[in-house]
Design an enzyme around this catalytic site. Sequence first.
Site, PDB file in Angstrom:
ATOM      1  N   GLN A 178      26.460   9.306   0.444  1.00  8.15           N
ATOM      2  CA  GLN A 178      26.373   9.355  -1.011  1.00  8.15           C
ATOM      3  C   GLN A 178      25.296  10.339  -1.474  1.00  8.15           C
ATOM      4  O   GLN A 178      25.161  10.574  -2.657  1.00  8.15           O
ATOM      5  CB  GLN A 178      26.036   7.957  -1.555  1.00  8.15           C
ATOM      6  CG  GLN A 178      27.029   6.888  -1.169  1.00  8.15           C
ATOM      7  CD  GLN A 178      26.620   5.490  -1.589  1.00  8.15           C
ATOM      8  OE1 GLN A 178      26.771   4.554  -0.822  1.00  8.15           O
ATOM      9  NE2 GLN A 178      26.102   5.304  -2.802  1.00  8.15           N
ATOM     10  N   ARG A 217      25.450  -1.654  -4.996  1.00  5.01           N
ATOM     11  CA  ARG A 217      26.001  -1.539  -6.356  1.00  5.01           C
ATOM     12  C   ARG A 217      24.999  -2.093  -7.353  1.00  5.01           C
ATOM     13  O   ARG A 217      25.318  -2.971  -8.170  1.00  5.01           O
ATOM     14  CB  ARG A 217      27.343  -2.257  -6.451  1.00  5.01           C
ATOM     15  CG  ARG A 217      28.179  -1.676  -7.587  1.00  5.01           C
ATOM     16  CD  ARG A 217      29.618  -2.072  -7.568  1.00  5.01           C
ATOM     17  NE  ARG A 217      30.301  -1.321  -8.627  1.00  5.01           N
ATOM     18  CZ  ARG A 217      31.587  -1.280  -8.797  1.00  5.01           C
ATOM     19  NH1 ARG A 217      32.380  -1.937  -8.009  1.00  5.01           N
ATOM     20  NH2 ARG A 217      32.112  -0.568  -9.773  1.00  5.01           N
ATOM     21  N   CYS A 218      23.797  -1.578  -7.290  1.00  7.11           N
ATOM     22  CA  CYS A 218      22.698  -2.185  -8.024  1.00  7.11           C
ATOM     23  C   CYS A 218      21.571  -1.179  -8.041  1.00  7.11           C
ATOM     24  O   CYS A 218      21.300  -0.530  -7.052  1.00  7.11           O
ATOM     25  CB  CYS A 218      22.289  -3.457  -7.282  1.00  7.11           C
ATOM     26  SG  CYS A 218      20.637  -4.040  -7.597  1.00  7.11           S
ATOM     27  N   GLU A 245      27.383  -0.319 -12.187  1.00  8.19           N
ATOM     28  CA  GLU A 245      26.859  -1.489 -11.496  1.00  8.19           C
ATOM     29  C   GLU A 245      26.657  -2.704 -12.386  1.00  8.19           C
ATOM     30  O   GLU A 245      26.387  -3.795 -11.881  1.00  8.19           O
ATOM     31  CB  GLU A 245      25.536  -1.093 -10.828  1.00  8.19           C
ATOM     32  CG  GLU A 245      25.768   0.000  -9.799  1.00  8.19           C
ATOM     33  CD  GLU A 245      24.512   0.686  -9.341  1.00  8.19           C
ATOM     34  OE1 GLU A 245      23.562   0.754 -10.143  1.00  8.19           O
ATOM     35  OE2 GLU A 245      24.461   1.159  -8.202  1.00  8.19           O
TER      36      GLU A 245
END
Lengths: 156, 787
Positions: free
Chosen positions: B223, B373-374, B743
């Site tokens: 990523q 996801r945070c 998120e």
Amino acid sequence: MAKHKISVTINGAAREAEVESRLLLVHLIREVFRMTGTHVGCDTSHCGACTVVLDGNPVKSCTVLAVQADGAKITTVEGLEQGGKLHPVQEGFTEKHGLQCGFCTPGMLMTTSALLERNKNPSEQQIREAISGNLCRCTGYVNIVKAVQYAAEKMR
Amino acid sequence: MSEPRTDAKICGMGHSMKRKEDPRFIRGQGRYIDDFTLPGMLYMDIVRSPHAHARIKKINTARALKIPGVLAVIDGPTLAKYNLHWMPTISADTQMVLPIDEVMYQAQEVCAVIATERYIAADGVDAVEVEYEPLPVMVDPHKSLAPGAPVLRKDKEGKKDNLAFHWQAGDKADAERALAASDVVISENVYLPRIHVASMETCGCIADFDTAQGKLTVYMTTQAPHAVRTVFALVAGHVGLSEEKIRIVSPDIGGGFGGKVPVYPGYVIAVAASVVIGKPIKWIEDRMENLQADSFARDYHMKVELGAKRDGTMTSLKIKTVADHGYANASANPSKFPTGLFSICTGSYDLKHAFCEVDAAYTHKPPGGVAYRCSFRVTEAVHAIERATDALAQKLNMDPAELRMKNFIKPEQFPYKSVLGWEYDSGNYGVALKKAMDIIGYDALRREQAEKRKKGDLMGIGISSFTEIVGAGPSRDFDILGIKMFDSAEIRVHPTGKAIARFGTKSQGQGHETTYAQIVAEELGIPAAHVQVEEGDTDTAPYGLGTYASRSTPTSGAACALAARKIRDKAKKIAAHLLEVSEQDLDWEPGKFFVKGAPQMAKTIQECAFAAYTNHPQGMEAGLEAVHYYDPPNLTFPFGSYICVVDIDRGTGDVKVRRFVAVDDCGNIINPMIVEGQIHGGLTQGIGPALYEEISYDDEGNISGGSFLDYYVPTALETPHWETDKTTTPSPHHPFGAKGVGESATVGAPPAIANAVVRKSASGRIRVATAMTTTMRTIERPAGEPV
Ligand code: FES
Ligand code: FES
């Protein structure tokens, strides 16, 4: 290791291969035939990313040996589009945003296209049951259900 | 922004444009890492430890090396020759690439087999014989931190305990004084279990060292390709890898969610093998390796104390956390924030006193934890405050919605400085909660619940009114390993008026190829269909820190708008030149400049682009392109209110989510369809850990939840039909008022479920043992307890 000669029809084309007994169908498709649309997402037959249609039935190609597919007719995601025309499920997934990263999508498309062959008018629950062997980590399934409903409508 | 400013042909912001990436994905023509085959490519597979803690007595490779096609076995001592057997983590700790003498968790890499074929590499792994001497295992982070516990990280000179780090924020004495002065204080133990991102694609790479050019290309599931390039240059500089000779390519990514930020040992071994052997090496982990060895998320044991006045006014918050980091702190956090943005834990409420602290423990488990996801531990923070709020409501016998309304930061208080130091950019919390209550029919549901309780039926209603903090971040505070967390965009407009745009971020399914094109379309009036978006190749894209923590729209999205505005400024000069008027006489509407008062005298952006290469004003540089590196002035603060209704089977404890309404506010929206999709996906990743997913260990350090057999990713059957809506409070500092949305739902959903399922009984017992509850734990509730 002993090799076996097998022949299959894949997306309408006759293909032959010499394979070890242990070769998985998914690896025959991906690595021998070099069609990489069919994915591998697990090693326990849970994710369905590898789903192809084998003699009319959706199967997890990671759970079938290539030798078991000898003589079979196989459709993969690459075979859904016909004569430059997308299959209604392919259209539906785009129209209804039924995919994000796209990794589960080929398996989803194969499972749902097979569903619509059997059932022209599936209920939401029937769609959810049909795809319950296909995991998607991105979409939350709601838009996949809508995509299949869209395709069903188109096909009627 | 309500109505799009551009027409459907231009398709700027606000249009639900169909995604540009879909045509390849629906045809099976995506190109994910395992779809690449390079000439002469070899395969790598990894031998992993069955023990959580053991001494390696001997690695016997003779049998493996006899297998035709097995070329080499790489172990720790092999890498030690190049000083590559250890590597730094993103959090400036160290972790092993391959061990020399001791393994520290089950499934740790022990050695790697290189072979000509995938199956043969696996045969080689089976044939390697490793002799272990099992050693005592530490799995409990509390015991690990207790005085006298055996020290795990003996490699760290002088280390006398198992504390990875201690961190705190706020004034402890002040928070404690305010708690003591409160009319009521609740105390909750909240555990967020160890979970895994479980993206459908696992991790992998092809390392390709070109011996002729001395150039290393790594195709990998990352990523953050640019940061990885720099890390490789810093870590492997001593073996001759220099940054201009390193190219990282991140192809189509089958979901990342934070799990593809770290550099895992497998990547490093593959790179080392390719450099030594001089051939491309492919390594693709299988699902069990992915779940068992890659960075986990969460694993926070929190004690939350919340005080209030009798009328429900919240007074003080105190949180003490024990964080289980496994044997190395491999958190993917900005350098100055070892616990990420956990100090957002005062949430949506106007709390004047607060203190939080985290003790991070080493245990014999895989290293982590990633920001799943945070935006760096925001999920943990939100869970703590939202669970505590419900516990307080129950104690005060107040409706939890009413309690929230009473304590929300008021719209007129923004920008709002929180007691723990954040400046919330904007918010309007009451409106979002009210909207969610209206949609779900809150009052009627409460009446139904009261009726059901009388009959002994278990029905729960849960609320979560979360505030996120995303878009890291301002470079004064935010860096990763010293690299500031700006992000970038580069736009080139071609002579025919088409454009290519490149970014320092990397989509993993979020739809950047579409949304970035829409930003360019919005700013320049070039149809989004004519804008090619590229990311992930460090040889071509501008430098950036990558996609995680909901930062793409807040940072690269902003950079895109500002780069486009630079181009528009130049195009305006060209238009003035072509129309023979002064710049001041020109006005802009999407797609063209026109003379004020004489709209028939106009030049389109396409005409300006053509002139930039064919007829540019003398003295002006030719061409039409711009780069922008955007350093945000602040973070953005998306928020929302979620309400769910669950029915619980008294016999089996099974929790069925009957309805789930999510009202989100992420400011101005680029593509409503994509935003809704992000929320659906995030909600599903919220109910997963709340009800089904957990990785746990027995006393010997054996994992459960290490395959999809027992790590329960929600299927279409468990997942409810999500109902979504929105409010719009634009970010005042972002160039187009956006906030980031990837998120919010993962952060906001778990406490809504937990609040619907967990309830303290009159006897003081908790019906469900932990806040994030698995179905099995629900069954353990004391029989007959009301919900
Ligand atoms: S790869 Fe997961 S079911 Fe076949
Ligand atoms: S779209 Fe990513 S897993 Fe389904």
